[in-house]
Design a protein around this motif. Structure first.
Motif, PDB file in Angstrom:
ATOM      1  N   LEU A 154      84.804  73.156  49.987  1.00 15.19           N
ATOM      2  CA  LEU A 154      85.062  74.589  50.070  1.00 15.19           C
ATOM      3  C   LEU A 154      84.163  75.252  51.109  1.00 15.19           C
ATOM      4  N   ILE A 155      82.885  74.865  51.129  1.00 13.72           N
ATOM      5  CA  ILE A 155      81.949  75.438  52.101  1.00 13.72           C
ATOM      6  C   ILE A 155      82.342  75.029  53.516  1.00 13.72           C
ATOM      7  N   GLY A 156      82.637  73.743  53.711  1.00 14.15           N
ATOM      8  CA  GLY A 156      82.990  73.266  55.044  1.00 14.15           C
ATOM      9  C   GLY A 156      84.225  73.935  55.597  1.00 14.15           C
ATOM     10  N   ALA A 157      85.246  74.094  54.753  1.00 15.78           N
ATOM     11  CA  ALA A 157      86.482  74.737  55.208  1.00 15.78           C
ATOM     12  C   ALA A 157      86.287  76.231  55.431  1.00 15.78           C
ATOM     13  N   SER A 158      85.403  76.853  54.632  1.00 11.34           N
ATOM     14  CA  SER A 158      85.231  78.302  54.711  1.00 11.34           C
ATOM     15  C   SER A 158      84.478  78.737  55.963  1.00 11.34           C
ATOM     16  N   ILE A 159      83.415  78.018  56.303  1.00 10.77           N
ATOM     17  CA  ILE A 159      82.591  78.441  57.450  1.00 10.77           C
ATOM     18  C   ILE A 159      83.059  77.819  58.754  1.00 10.77           C
ATOM     19  N   GLY A 160      83.955  76.822  58.666  1.00 11.99           N
ATOM     20  CA  GLY A 160      84.358  76.118  59.878  1.00 11.99           C
ATOM     21  C   GLY A 160      85.049  77.006  60.885  1.00 11.99           C
ATOM     22  N   GLY A 161      85.987  77.833  60.429  1.00 11.55           N
ATOM     23  CA  GLY A 161      86.704  78.706  61.348  1.00 11.55           C
ATOM     24  C   GLY A 161      85.776  79.677  62.057  1.00 11.55           C
TER      25      GLY A 161
END
Length: 394
Positions: A154-161
């Motif tokens: 969840l963290i990786g997908a959330s901050i990636g953009g």
């Protein structure tokens, strides 16, 4: 039995050093895997991939994972989980950087295969180390470890953009790699040491011929097929078949992910209190109810509630299956785990593509309702979960 012979659970810390270490590995693996999702559009654009070609790239990732999992079981049996997971994690570390700079399609195929293989190798070995911690401490921790994986994703997908928009695709990969390296540096010195299965006969370091690990693997497979279907197809189902707006179409998966992650943090306490068999039966029954509600209801709110109930059920099915596979009597933990993870992850990496093909002919509603039958079978196989309740090593 005297009082001193029992584990001193009242004085034991909730987050011991080995438990913290393996939880950080799950967090790192989930974070890295989640960081891939926001890179997909740029990856496809850079290589001029059509949707079909991108699908084949993602399939290559899945094939790398499926091929690596059985091999990892042999490494675990020969070298132990601690050494294997360290090597696997270090080999996984450059994967996002390679994805960010690969210039041509043939190299991209190799990189995607490598990415999937290293993710899977780390996944199997960190599950093996979790089993070692469970044995040493005499308590369940598998569910919370998988919760850390979900949190990392969840963290990786959330901050990636945001990072890609701010720093570019390579800058995002550098930052993600540094964060992952820090998590590994904190984890490695605290990992639970375990010995390789050197006392096992050489003929045992192979795919098992007994049916027990394969039955648990089937239980894992049937547990994960509905999970993969919800992840990949719930939004399309709500938008196209139930005529839900785009703004609401993602709430089905969001509700599922929220309840699944929350219940994974609570799952270890539930399993320690009620035992793995009863916990698995409860989970399977909840998932059956949720999938039936999601597939048969015509009301948007009830469909979303159905996916949320399914998340409660699916949350602890795989952690229990993995714990059981790592505790099979007379078998090196890595061998049982490799069988179970290979079959289980096939359900989330490969099966959804077949579901999409089937949905073109009959629609998603009967598919989601029909998938509940798989968890009826899991309910019937629940007695196999008793191996997850093994006592600590003496």
């Amino acid at each position: 039995m005297t009082e001193t012979a029992l584990p001193d659970r009242s004085r034991r810390r909730y987050m011991s050093r080995p438990r913290l270490a393996v939880s950080l590995l799950f967090l790192m693996n989930g974070f890295f895997t989640g960081s891939w999702a926001p890179k997909i559009p740029e990856f496809a654009e850079r290589l001029s991939l059509s949707e079909g070609q991108l699908g084949l790239m993602i399939l290559t990732f899945g094939l790398g994972s499926i091929i690596a999992m059985p091999a990892t079981g042999f490494f675990l049996a020969r070298f132990g989980s601690t050494g294997t997971v360290k090597v696997a994690a270090l080999m996984f570390l450059p994967a996002l950087l390679l994805i960010s700079i690969v210039p041509v399609v043939p190299l991209a195929v190799l990189v995607m295969f490598y990415f999937g293989a290293m993710m899977a190798m780390m996944d199997v070995s960190m599950n093996g180390n979790t089993v070692a911690v469970e044995k040493a401490e005499g308590r369940a921790i598998m569910s919370s470890c998988h919760a850390f994986w979900s949190l990392g994703g969840l963290i990786g997908a959330s901050i990636g953009g945001f990072l890609i928009a701010t720093l570019g695709t390579l800058g995002h990969a550098v930052v993600a790699t540094v964060i992952a390296a820090v998590l590994l540096a904190l984890s490695f010195p605290r990992l639970q040491p375990d010995a390789p299965a050197m006392d096992e006969k050489r003929e045992k370091i192979r795919l098992p011929l007994t049916p027990l690990p394969w039955l648990i693997g089937i239980m894992a497979l049937f547990s994960m097929i509905p999970e993969g279907a919800i992840m990949d197809w719930s939004a399309l189902y709500l938008r196209d078949e139930r005529m839900v707006s785009i703004a609401w179409s993602g709430f089905g998966f969001a509700a599922f992910q929220m309840t699944m992650t929350t219940m994974r943090f609570a799952g270890d306490h539930i399993r320690d209190r009620f035992g793995a068999v009863r916990t698995l039966r409860f989970c399977a029954a909840m998932s059956v109810a949720g999938l039936l509600l999601a597939g048969l209801s015509s009301e948007t709110a009830l469909i979303i509630i159905g996916f949320a109930i399914a998340g409660i059920g699916i949350s602890n099915m795989i952690p229990i299956a993995f714990s059981a596979a790592g505790n099979l009597p007379g078998m090196a933990p890595g061998i049982g785990l490799s069988v179970t993870t290979t079959l289980g992850y096939s359900g989330i990496l490969i099966a959804p593509s077949g579901i999409g093909f089937l949905a073109e002919h009959i629609g998603f509603a009967p598919i989601f309702a029909g998938l509940s039958l798989l968890h009826v079978i899991v309910f019937l196989l629940a007695p196999l979960a008793r191996y997850a309740d093994r006592q600590p090593d003496s």
